[in-house]
Design an enzyme around this catalytic site. Sequence first.
Site, PDB file in Angstrom:
ATOM      1  N   LYS A  77       0.935  -1.438   0.020  1.00 37.27           N
ATOM      2  CA  LYS A  77      -0.016   0.104   0.131  1.00 37.27           C
ATOM      3  C   LYS A  77       0.912   1.359   0.036  1.00 37.27           C
ATOM      4  CE  LYS A  77      -3.867   1.823   2.766  1.00 37.27           C
ATOM      5  NZ  LYS A  77      -4.917   1.503   3.817  1.00 37.27           N
ATOM      6  N   SER A 152      -9.598   1.626   2.949  1.00 32.15           N
ATOM      7  CA  SER A 152      -8.761   2.399   2.027  1.00 32.15           C
ATOM      8  C   SER A 152      -7.675   1.571   1.343  1.00 32.15           C
ATOM      9  CB  SER A 152      -8.128   3.426   2.903  1.00 32.15           C
ATOM     10  OG  SER A 152      -7.325   2.933   3.858  1.00 32.15           O
ATOM     11  N   SER A 176      -9.643  -0.923   7.080  1.00 31.50           N
ATOM     12  CA  SER A 176      -9.387  -0.641   5.688  1.00 31.50           C
ATOM     13  C   SER A 176      -8.626  -1.772   5.208  1.00 31.50           C
ATOM     14  CB  SER A 176      -8.204   0.627   5.814  1.00 31.50           C
ATOM     15  OG  SER A 176      -9.005   1.650   5.898  1.00 31.50           O
TER      16      SER A 176
END
Lengths: 481, 109, 503
Positions: A77, A152, A176
């Site tokens: 990420k 996210s 997330s």
Amino acid sequence: MDDSSALAISQKVRSGELKAVEVVEEAISRIDKGDALFHAFLHVSSELALERAAVVDEQIARGEDPGRLAGVPVALKDNLCTKGIPTTAASVILDGWVPPYDATVVSRLKEAGAVVIGKTNMDEFAMGSSTENSAFGITRNPRDPNRVPGGSSGGSAVAVAASFVPLALGSDTGGSIRQPAALCGVVGIKPTYGLVSRYGLIAFASSLDQIGPFAATVADAVTLLEVIAGHDSRDSTSLDRPAPSILGRLDEGVNGLRVGVVSELLEGADPAVVAKVRLAADVLANAGASVEETSIPVLSYSLPAYYLLAPAEASSNLARYDGVRYGLRVDAPDVESMNSKTREKGFGPEVKRRIMLGTYALSAGYYDAFYAQAQKVRTLVINSFSAAYENYDLLLSPTSPTTAFPLGSKIADPLSMYLSDICTIPSNLAGHPAMNVPFGTDGDGLPVGVQIMAPALGEEVMARAAAVLETAEPNLLENKG
Amino acid sequence: MSSLETERQSTSDHISAEEVIHVAKLARLQLSEEEVEKFTAQLATVLRYAGQVAALDTADVEPTAHPMAMVNVLREDLPKPGLDREEVLDQAPAVEGSFFKVPRIVAEE
Amino acid sequence: MGDDFETVIGLEVHCELATRTKLFCDCPNQFGDEPNTNVCPVCLGLPGSLPVLNKAAVEMAMRIGMALHCEIRPSVFHRKNYFYPDMPKDYQISQYDAPICVNGWLELPDGSTVGIVRAHLEEDTGKTTHVGDTGRIHDASYSLVDYNRAGIPLVEVVSAPDLRSGQQARQYVSELRAILLATGTSDGKLEEGSLRVDANISVRRRGRDELGTRCEIKNLNSLRSLARAIDYEAERQADLVRQGSEVVQETRHWSEDEGRTVPMRSKEEAFDYRYFPEPDLVVLAPEQQWVERVRLSLGLLPEERRKRLTRAINQSSPTAVSLGHGNVRGELEAENSSESGRAEAMASHVAKIVELGLDDLVLSAIESGADKRIAVMRAVNEAATDPERARQIDPGHFAKLVEMEHKGQVSATQAKIILGRMLEKGGGDPAAIAAEEGFSALSQDELVEVIDSVISANDDAWQRFISGDQAVGKFLVGQVMKATRGRADGRVVMELLTARSSS
């Protein structure tokens, strides 16, 4: 063991059967061909990845062992600092920033022989539940490109769900990792708070953030967790214990375990999702667990408390983006204007909203009613979990109240977006581990995920229950009954 | 009326545009008029929702700052090399010599 | 300040700690290095960085707190949020409502006591240089930032508003500095910035209890400025009140050039720091064992050392005035002829001896029976020129030297020279040095003989001296000193000449 699993790959690379360079070339090729549609990746670091893979192959040739994840491609990420690789947190304010250091988890991946393929898309600064808040474009759900992958950590979930890479890392502050895992149909784990070092994770809400694994299988996810977990002296909130050893005990089942299905979290969930949770409960019961519904009323206050605590910490964590030392700067005659213009241009609307919400909650006159009160509600949530865990070893719930929703359908209404996290937020407040297990699909073929929650440091029992669910075939089971 | 109740009463779930502008200034965000209007409405909605926390009686409850209660995490006082200055200044938006450069700190009258 | 008003002062003193590394990272805590070379992700506030607390800084904070008689408490770190270019994170990690040290006091040399409300740990900011016509912030066209000092550990000591004058405030800061030096926690240099003082000043009519509106004065970088600024500000405020105006609460800056305080543009206009507990750090609760170890290692504090030395001086009975002794009494008397004046002078000598760490030396000399006045004067005048070396001198040798001078075996001049040699060498047996130098004091008879011969050889000068010419007296003394090769005491010679001239 599936050929494409991380465990299979590393075994073959270590035995010499596979070359790490081949593995990585294939991953890069898959991404080249397939990611134009999904946009899981913000940056593919092909050169560095191939260099790394070559080093792994050299080590094997010399008779050395590169580590448990030898040659395995991993996606990260884009809020994880990677030395020499651009890291943006999907924000204009960090566009072009290249960290001069690696996050601890990245160092540990390298030490285990893994190969970082690239950085994945996310909601800006991890604020969002759909990856629609990225400054660099949306990411699409591989099961239905007109739907969100969740957020996210949407990019990391897709990287695994689209089979670009077997492993990915994301971060979870209010769900997330777990929510995109559920929406994309992959395994996602949020570890116990403090189990995995946050050094090098671009902070959103410090007392809630945790880094965790995405994988297609429970075994792979657990392996990745074991590689990144364990005490780190650079993180003062890092637990003083080594990485757990779970993989070997994964098949020990759930016989005799007590499981509680949290009724508050079933409320408001889609019927298809509720059905799958009940099915999961049955599967566990058939495997020897005792399962019943339980009520934890205070959990309903988790979301409101979270939307005071997380933005408050975020408003402070994001103050450093001021155009002075790195990142974007919009010129102005004086520093205050420069800061304000830079942040105005550099931050997207969701980030601005949360910064303002957080600043307000901390400001003079409001601190007691908002921030301090939310901290106290947090205590109540923790206490109610403790009480629940006196009667249960594990808790079960939906991961997300809905399956993947259409792109653009919630973005105009912040509150409706926030409600996506209603099932996942409680574990962040408590600091407890929780994970998503993909459990079949709904009528539209969209993945449904089931959430297993465990008390602090209960990763082992949690993973064992996940392993049981993993072997079930939910759609078949459902149709039978 | 208990002090908690008084506080609940005084906690406004309405946030005004003035407050939004004030908060934006504290947070060094230069909002456009449009943004102020939009955010005022959106923040009001969220605050009303988040303000539900006021409904819980927390008179005897301690706040939790950390989910895992730990104490005394300390480091030995041993110097270690840090970052190379070139690396650091390379990423800076504006540099003069070995320094980070910023516009004047006090705005002109 | 007239009798109508009373000044109320509280001081906030920031002390840079003498640790090897910064408060929350491993970067060196060093002064004067090339800009931006002692930096890392943590003290630059790079995304993803996290703070880790320095154990030595905690220990030093405890030492300072204990030296100030504070209670050491479990404490918490807070974030103080505001924007400024010298702040890498745009928040400062500090301690807010749960500081590590509370409720102490500081006894000043004049006997007054000042309450210490708290002492806490916090990190320092980077340094900004303003580039423009004057180098001041107001007309700068831009500024340059160096983060070498960002993250340096500070202890902030907050006094109760117990101080009542600029002079007393000076004493307070001096004493605090003596404690920092004695505990090895800071080099406490006000002029260099390792000690920074902000003063909160208000006035009130005498007899009143309530505090008036206060102003904060910054930029006090010498003891002299501190006293002057306080006295100026107090008078400024009193005048306002006398005229029926109100004192505006504000931060003011002391202008040394203009000799007045001026309002300062505030750094953070809204002053809403939005303190909340630092989520990246955990509670600090030093274990009892650690606290006790620190307490034991503390040793005697300056105040205790002064008392101990004063007691020793007062206890030893005044010795009979002898030839060698008269000289020292003269040295003392030259400072002040009154009894209280002498007492004040002695207190000042004691303070200086303790400040320089020479009290152990003097004490052991006195305790072994050496003459206290000579011991004090040699310490204050000669040993003080090189305190570091002086601390290495064997106390027995020092005591011996004092006795040699006391008994007249060497003159005062010779004793000073011997002590000088001992300082150079970091020690040495005074008797051996005296023999090397060929020193011995003259006996009374020998001295009278030399004086006689000088008078005979300088009849002209002698006649002029008898008739009252003081200046020529010095010439005669000089001749005697030359003839005795320094083995006589100048003052004693003058006394004898004077006595002879009037007989």
